[in-house]
Each structure stands twice: as C-alpha cells, then as structure tokens.
Design a protein around this motif. Structure first.
Motif, PDB file in Angstrom:
ATOM      1  N   SER A 149      -5.403 -14.033 -21.930  1.00  0.00           N
ATOM      2  CA  SER A 149      -5.051 -14.883 -23.069  1.00  0.00           C
ATOM      3  C   SER A 149      -6.004 -16.062 -23.229  1.00  0.00           C
ATOM      4  N   THR A 150      -6.666 -16.461 -22.166  1.00  0.00           N
ATOM      5  CA  THR A 150      -7.588 -17.609 -22.236  1.00  0.00           C
ATOM      6  C   THR A 150      -9.012 -17.194 -22.577  1.00  0.00           C
ATOM      7  N   GLY A 151      -9.245 -15.914 -22.818  1.00  0.00           N
ATOM      8  CA  GLY A 151     -10.590 -15.432 -23.078  1.00  0.00           C
ATOM      9  C   GLY A 151     -11.292 -14.951 -21.821  1.00  0.00           C
ATOM     10  N   THR A 152     -10.755 -15.308 -20.657  1.00  0.00           N
ATOM     11  CA  THR A 152     -11.287 -14.851 -19.371  1.00  0.00           C
ATOM     12  C   THR A 152     -10.231 -13.992 -18.699  1.00  0.00           C
ATOM     13  N   VAL A 153     -10.649 -12.848 -18.185  1.00  0.00           N
ATOM     14  CA  VAL A 153      -9.707 -11.932 -17.540  1.00  0.00           C
ATOM     15  C   VAL A 153      -9.342 -12.498 -16.172  1.00  0.00           C
ATOM     16  N   LEU A 154      -8.042 -12.779 -15.995  1.00  0.00           N
ATOM     17  CA  LEU A 154      -7.528 -13.295 -14.733  1.00  0.00           C
ATOM     18  C   LEU A 154      -6.501 -12.324 -14.176  1.00  0.00           C
ATOM     19  N   TYR A 155      -6.469 -12.256 -12.866  1.00  0.00           N
ATOM     20  CA  TYR A 155      -5.512 -11.379 -12.175  1.00  0.00           C
ATOM     21  C   TYR A 155      -4.594 -12.269 -11.346  1.00  0.00           C
ATOM     22  N   LEU A 158      -7.902  -3.040  -8.493  1.00  0.00           N
ATOM     23  CA  LEU A 158      -7.130  -3.892  -9.380  1.00  0.00           C
ATOM     24  C   LEU A 158      -6.351  -3.076 -10.405  1.00  0.00           C
ATOM     25  N   ILE A 159      -6.949  -1.986 -10.889  1.00  0.00           N
ATOM     26  CA  ILE A 159      -6.248  -1.125 -11.859  1.00  0.00           C
ATOM     27  C   ILE A 159      -4.997  -0.524 -11.215  1.00  0.00           C
ATOM     28  N   ALA A 160      -5.123  -0.077  -9.953  1.00  0.00           N
ATOM     29  CA  ALA A 160      -3.958   0.484  -9.257  1.00  0.00           C
ATOM     30  C   ALA A 160      -2.869  -0.566  -9.054  1.00  0.00           C
ATOM     31  N   LEU A 161      -3.259  -1.787  -8.713  1.00  0.00           N
ATOM     32  CA  LEU A 161      -2.270  -2.844  -8.515  1.00  0.00           C
ATOM     33  C   LEU A 161      -1.609  -3.258  -9.827  1.00  0.00           C
ATOM     34  N   VAL A 162      -2.381  -3.274 -10.907  1.00  0.00           N
ATOM     35  CA  VAL A 162      -1.812  -3.611 -12.211  1.00  0.00           C
ATOM     36  C   VAL A 162      -0.847  -2.531 -12.669  1.00  0.00           C
ATOM     37  N   ASN A 163      -1.207  -1.255 -12.452  1.00  0.00           N
ATOM     38  CA  ASN A 163      -0.304  -0.162 -12.834  1.00  0.00           C
ATOM     39  C   ASN A 163       1.004  -0.214 -12.048  1.00  0.00           C
ATOM     40  N   ARG A 164       0.921  -0.627 -10.786  1.00  0.00           N
ATOM     41  CA  ARG A 164       2.136  -0.742  -9.964  1.00  0.00           C
ATOM     42  C   ARG A 164       2.872  -2.063 -10.227  1.00  0.00           C
ATOM     43  N   ILE A 174       0.829  -1.212   0.000  1.00  0.00           N
ATOM     44  CA  ILE A 174       0.000   0.000   0.000  1.00  0.00           C
ATOM     45  C   ILE A 174       0.859   1.256   0.000  1.00  0.00           C
ATOM     46  N   SER A 175       2.045   1.192   0.644  1.00  0.00           N
ATOM     47  CA  SER A 175       2.926   2.368   0.664  1.00  0.00           C
ATOM     48  C   SER A 175       3.461   2.708  -0.719  1.00  0.00           C
ATOM     49  N   CYS A 176       3.383   1.768  -1.675  1.00  0.00           N
ATOM     50  CA  CYS A 176       3.838   2.037  -3.043  1.00  0.00           C
ATOM     51  C   CYS A 176       2.717   2.529  -3.951  1.00  0.00           C
ATOM     52  N   LEU A 177       1.501   2.559  -3.450  1.00  0.00           N
ATOM     53  CA  LEU A 177       0.356   2.946  -4.266  1.00  0.00           C
ATOM     54  C   LEU A 177       0.121   4.448  -4.171  1.00  0.00           C
ATOM     55  N   PRO A 178      -0.774   4.992  -4.979  1.00  0.00           N
ATOM     56  CA  PRO A 178      -1.069   6.424  -4.911  1.00  0.00           C
ATOM     57  C   PRO A 178      -1.592   6.849  -3.532  1.00  0.00           C
ATOM     58  N   ASN A 222     -10.743  -1.193   1.430  1.00  0.00           N
ATOM     59  CA  ASN A 222     -11.101  -2.004   0.259  1.00  0.00           C
ATOM     60  C   ASN A 222      -9.849  -2.601  -0.405  1.00  0.00           C
ATOM     61  N   MET A 223      -8.772  -1.783  -0.486  1.00  0.00           N
ATOM     62  CA  MET A 223      -7.530  -2.277  -1.074  1.00  0.00           C
ATOM     63  C   MET A 223      -6.959  -3.428  -0.240  1.00  0.00           C
ATOM     64  N   GLU A 224      -7.003  -3.302   1.083  1.00  0.00           N
ATOM     65  CA  GLU A 224      -6.521  -4.392   1.936  1.00  0.00           C
ATOM     66  C   GLU A 224      -7.338  -5.665   1.717  1.00  0.00           C
ATOM     67  N   ASN A 225      -8.656  -5.536   1.578  1.00  0.00           N
ATOM     68  CA  ASN A 225      -9.494  -6.717   1.340  1.00  0.00           C
ATOM     69  C   ASN A 225      -9.196  -7.354  -0.010  1.00  0.00           C
ATOM     70  N   VAL A 226      -8.940  -6.512  -1.032  1.00  0.00           N
ATOM     71  CA  VAL A 226      -8.618  -7.050  -2.359  1.00  0.00           C
ATOM     72  C   VAL A 226      -7.290  -7.807  -2.318  1.00  0.00           C
ATOM     73  N   ILE A 227      -6.295  -7.227  -1.627  1.00  0.00           N
ATOM     74  CA  ILE A 227      -4.995  -7.899  -1.531  1.00  0.00           C
ATOM     75  C   ILE A 227      -5.133  -9.199  -0.752  1.00  0.00           C
ATOM     76  N   GLU A 228      -5.920  -9.178   0.335  1.00  0.00           N
ATOM     77  CA  GLU A 228      -6.160 -10.401   1.096  1.00  0.00           C
ATOM     78  C   GLU A 228      -6.812 -11.468   0.224  1.00  0.00           C
ATOM     79  N   GLY A 229      -7.778 -11.060  -0.597  1.00  0.00           N
ATOM     80  CA  GLY A 229      -8.435 -12.014  -1.482  1.00  0.00           C
ATOM     81  C   GLY A 229      -7.485 -12.610  -2.500  1.00  0.00           C
ATOM     82  N   LEU A 230      -6.561 -11.784  -3.030  1.00  0.00           N
ATOM     83  CA  LEU A 230      -5.587 -12.297  -3.989  1.00  0.00           C
ATOM     84  C   LEU A 230      -4.616 -13.275  -3.328  1.00  0.00           C
ATOM     85  N   LEU A 231      -4.160 -12.947  -2.108  1.00  0.00           N
ATOM     86  CA  LEU A 231      -3.202 -13.812  -1.432  1.00  0.00           C
ATOM     87  C   LEU A 231      -3.838 -15.117  -0.974  1.00  0.00           C
TER      88      LEU A 231
END
Length: 276
Positions: free
Chosen positions: A264-270, A250-256, A197-201, A214-223
């Motif tokens: 590539s599989t037709g389904t957007v995966l993160y 997700l856009i902020a995490l992708v930009n960072r 989070i310290s590297c994000l805007p 919300n960002m913490e919950n998204v990161i928790e979900g990814l991990l």
C-alpha cells in the motif's frame, strides 16, 4: 259312634320331566323300544360320567397327598429353625475385644489424618519453592534481556557509526549483528519454526534439505527484523539465499497466511503474522 278317621296317605309323586318314561318317549331317541331298551344309551353316559368323576377324585387324592408331604417337610424345617434359634447364642453386647479393636481403628485414623496433613504441608512448601524459583528466574531473565538490549544498542550505535565512517571513507557497510538469544529462547524459536514448516508444502518439509534450510533462514530473518517487517532485499544473503529462493519462500509463507504482503505504501513489505 264317632266317624272313623281316614289314615294319612302320602300322595303319589308325579312323574317328572326327566323320568325314564319321558326319556323313552323323548325326541332324542325316537326309535327307542317301549321296554327297557332305552336304558342302554343312558347307562353308557352314566358310566362315562362315573369314570370322569373317579379320575377327578383320584387327582384330588394325589393333590392331597402332595400337600400332606409338603406340610410335613415344611413343618419339620420350621421346627428345626425354632430349635436352632433356641439353642444358639447371639451375643449383642460389645466385648473387651470390641473396645480394643475400636481403639486401634481410632489410632489408625489419626495416623492417616496426620500423614495427610504432612503431605499437604510438603506440597505447599514445594509449590512455594517453585514459585520463588520461577520469580528468581524471571528476574534473571529480565536482567539478561536488559543487558542484551544495552549490548544490542551499543552494537547498533557502533555499527551505525562505523557505517557512517565507512560511507565517508567509501568502505561498504556491513549488516547488523543478529540479537543473541538465551537457550530457552532458542528452543522456543526452533519449536515455532518447526510448527510453521510442518504447515508448508512437502518440498519445504524435508524433500529438499537446501530449500528447508533457506526457509528457516527466511523465517529467522522475519522474526529478527524490527517490527517483524522486512523487504525482499533485506533477506537476500548470497550465495545461499538468492533472490529467487527468497521469493519462493515468501510466496509459500504468504499462501499459508503466515506472512502478510503489503504494497500500500508503494514498497512491497512482508509482515510477520504467525500461524492463523
């Protein structure tokens, strides 16, 4: 009669070139009188040279007096040093006190060496105890992880069976339970999330507390996701995490470049990448 012997006579010396007569007739003084008047300039030069000679002799006399004073003082100093060397005792052989001091010094060195060995032994024992404690903690952690994995597998099996039964009965299925973390893992997870989070805007770093949560919950979900790969709908949990907020995080995490977007599989995966 024998002839009379002529007595020996000293021949007259010729007038040299530097004689007074030649000087009176020289070109240096063309207007000099023929009598003794030419002696005046010559005597003036003689007086000047005599005064210069007298000044040089007085300087040499002063130098001689200075040298005599120095020689007398230096000779006195040498005499005093010689007398001091003759009247002062310089013991070179060690005395009884020297042997006592040497014995005390050896005892002190031996005590210092024994103390160093004792400290080294204590440090080695402490290191071995820490290594044993670390090994025991690792074994305990491995056992805990294995137990939690078994529990997670049992919960997953139960959840799958419940979902299948609910599907058959028409009851909507619930999402799986998050895996439990130990206190150490929770601390490491919070430190990792804080670094990301310290590297994000700025808006994600505390400008908007809700957005940060919300960002913490998204990161928790990814991990917590299997293979750390999720779809966008998997992270939506209304009413806190709407689709718009999840998409923004997700856009902020992708930009960072913390998360990689793959379609590539037709389904957007993160996919989770971590801090580069």
């Amino acid at each position: 009669m024998p002839p009379t012997q002529t007595p020996h006579r000293t021949p007259l010396r010729r007038i040299s070139q530097g004689s007074l007569f030649a000087l009176s007739r020289s070109g240096a003084y063309p207007e000099a009188p023929h009598g003794l008047g030419f002696l005046e300039p010559a005597m003036s030069e003689f007086v000047d040279e005599t005064e210069a000679l007298q000044a040089n002799i007085e300087g040499m006399k002063h130098l001689s007096d200075s040298l005599a004073t120095f020689n007398e003082s230096f000779a006195s100093w040498l005499y005093i040093m010689n007398m001091n060397a003759l009247t002062t005792d310089w013991p070179q052989a060690p005395s009884d006190a020297s042997f006592v001091l040497a014995q005390k010094r050896a005892e002190r060195d031996a005590q210092a060496a024994m103390e160093a060995l004792r400290l080294q032994a204590e440090a080695e024992a402490t290191r071995q105890a820490e290594a044993a404690a670390t090994a025991a903690l690792a074994d305990k952690t491995a056992m805990t992880d294995a137990t939690e994995a078994d529990m997670t597998y049992a919960n997953t099996t139960t959840t799958t069976a419940s979902a299948q039964s609910s599907t058959k009965t028409g009851i909507p299925k619930k999402k799986g339970v998050k895996p439990k973390l130990t206190a150490k893992e929770k601390k490491e997870r919070s430190i990792q999330i804080e670094r990301i989070i310290s590297c994000l805007p700025l808006e994600f770093r505390g400008s908007d507390p809700n957005l940060r949560r919300n960002m913490e919950n998204v990161i928790e979900g990814l991990l917590n996701a299997p293979s750390q790969t999720v779809k966008l709908p998997d992270l939506i949990t209304p009413p806190d995490l709407s689709q718009a907020r999840v998409n923004k995080c997700l856009i902020a995490l992708v930009n960072r470049k913390v998360v990689q977007k793959d379609n590539s599989t037709g389904t957007v995966l993160y996919k989770w990448q971590g801090i580069p």
